[in-house]
Design an enzyme around this catalytic site. Sequence first.
Site, PDB file in Angstrom:
ATOM      1  N   ARG A  62      -5.163  11.455   3.761  1.00 42.47           N
ATOM      2  CA  ARG A  62      -5.728  10.561   4.860  1.00 42.47           C
ATOM      3  C   ARG A  62      -5.768  11.407   6.076  1.00 42.47           C
ATOM      4  O   ARG A  62      -4.795  12.296   6.434  1.00 42.47           O
ATOM      5  CB  ARG A  62      -4.848   9.386   5.216  1.00 42.47           C
ATOM      6  CG  ARG A  62      -4.554   8.531   3.991  1.00 42.47           C
ATOM      7  CD  ARG A  62      -3.729   7.333   4.288  1.00 42.47           C
ATOM      8  NE  ARG A  62      -3.864   6.543   2.901  1.00 42.47           N
ATOM      9  CZ  ARG A  62      -3.092   5.315   2.977  1.00 42.47           C
ATOM     10  NH1 ARG A  62      -2.741   4.785   3.793  1.00 42.47           N
ATOM     11  NH2 ARG A  62      -3.075   4.735   1.757  1.00 42.47           N
ATOM     12  N   GLU A 122       6.288   0.035   7.386  1.00 42.60           N
ATOM     13  CA  GLU A 122       5.654  -0.645   6.516  1.00 42.60           C
ATOM     14  C   GLU A 122       5.768   0.192   5.325  1.00 42.60           C
ATOM     15  O   GLU A 122       5.277   1.548   5.543  1.00 42.60           O
ATOM     16  CB  GLU A 122       4.069  -0.839   6.994  1.00 42.60           C
ATOM     17  CG  GLU A 122       3.040  -1.376   5.853  1.00 42.60           C
ATOM     18  CD  GLU A 122       1.605  -1.001   6.308  1.00 42.60           C
ATOM     19  OE1 GLU A 122       1.423  -1.073   7.381  1.00 42.60           O
ATOM     20  OE2 GLU A 122       0.675  -1.105   5.279  1.00 42.60           O
TER      21      GLU A 122
END
Length: 426
Positions: free
Chosen positions: A263, A350
Amino acid sequence: MLDIRLIREKPDFVRERLATRGGGEEAKIDIVLQIDAERRKSETELQRLQAERNRLSKEIGAKRAKKEPSDELEAQVRKIGEEIVDLTKRAGEAEEKQKNLLLEIPNLPHAKAPIGKNADANVVVRSWGEKPKLAGEVRDHVALGTNLKLFDLERAAKISGSGFICFTGAGAKLERALIQFMLDLHTREHGYREISPPFLVRRECMIGTTQLPKFEEDMYGLENGELFLAPTAEVPVTNFHREEILAIVDLPKKFVAYTPCFRREAGSAGRETRGIIRVHQFDKIELVKITTAESSYEELESLTSNAERVLQLLGLHYRVVELCTGDVGFGSAKTYDIEVWSPGQKAYLEVSSCSNFEDFQARRMNLRYKDADGKNKFAHTLNGSGLALPRLFAALIESYQQPDGSIALPEILLPYFGSAKIDKVD
RNA sequence: GGUGAGGUGGCUGAGUGGUCGAAAGCAGCGCUUUGCUAAAGCGCCGUACCUGUCAAAGGGUACCGAGGGUUCGAAUCCCUCCCUCACCGCCA
């Protein structure tokens, strides 16, 4: 992709649901409807002319067979042909325009999703375990990892730039142990089929799972944008059955894959960037399901609990959060985030995002199944991490740190890691 | 990278310019016959979109790997590309 028929038949409903996202997407509905009306008008007219041409061409064939003259008819058809060329172009353009616009409209959030603008409106639905009571000075994963040489961020930067991790020694081994542990758990106990997919994926696949066209700047592209480094195994694995019609008896399909994820993290500089929390390349175990409309929400619950199981077995405190309408991802109708407690960050991280996309992705990738009546229906797709590694790694070593700076690993990892603690540089 | 073969419906496989969305077989579904099973006979059996409708029925268009071209008309002729298979070369 939303169903154009739904937009046509219930535009107010669609606008209302989109508006809950707070992104102003509902404004696109009027444009879509207008293009759709134009498109259908040209298409209907085009088809009328094609029917006419077919009819006359058959007549010409018949006349020629009887050796009768057909010049007049031929001239007529030639003229229709010119109109068809023109209309084909117009209809094609309208279709293209409509498709491109539809690709940029997000999914409708679930009717019962909490309404809200941003993460503040997310709802904690449950939590498990407790924050560990740590004796002495609490070190974060960077301090722990540096001390025990579990990873080397400076040398990783030398190799690849900032935002990369190089696991070393016991750190590399722990990473590998966690991967193996999670794959074994999901394949043996949760019934997922293991997939080891390619990491380079085609543009169509990225469109299928909604990374494109909207988020291209977050992706690593190669070969002039024809191939991309997969940002998550969701892309290759969900697209595994793209453009297929599955038998209902084969559903649900449950896949687990271990892959690296790439990413660019464009625009997130400075946010949560300490240590190994946000990086350009990380390993992840991903769970993917393909199922029916009837069962997808049930499957979302079980998928989420399958991912939670990893944290339970590792004895890590976490909570599950349902995302509000303003925070759910582009393609998702409903999402649970699983957040593990990080003693070092004093925050929840997360480690998984479990989503039901309903038929939104399936429509984009033309993934269908034949239902009990023999009718083709778009499948429902789901995915969630089970789990993402660097953050799990960080929470694990922080939660199991000892006052002397060593790490006492949870028992379940013993067969995978080979020893119960990490107490010296290896 | 080179050479060769090939891409047609769920599958096998015909079709080389007109009535072909496509023969035939297999599989599937329905019905009939039948003591059960089996077998036989008959019928149905692709997808998407447009139109139509409360819904349907019905009507239409497109699709024979993809995209262009030739033609009044293309699964069929021409061009480009993609993919699959086989062999050769190179290589982890």
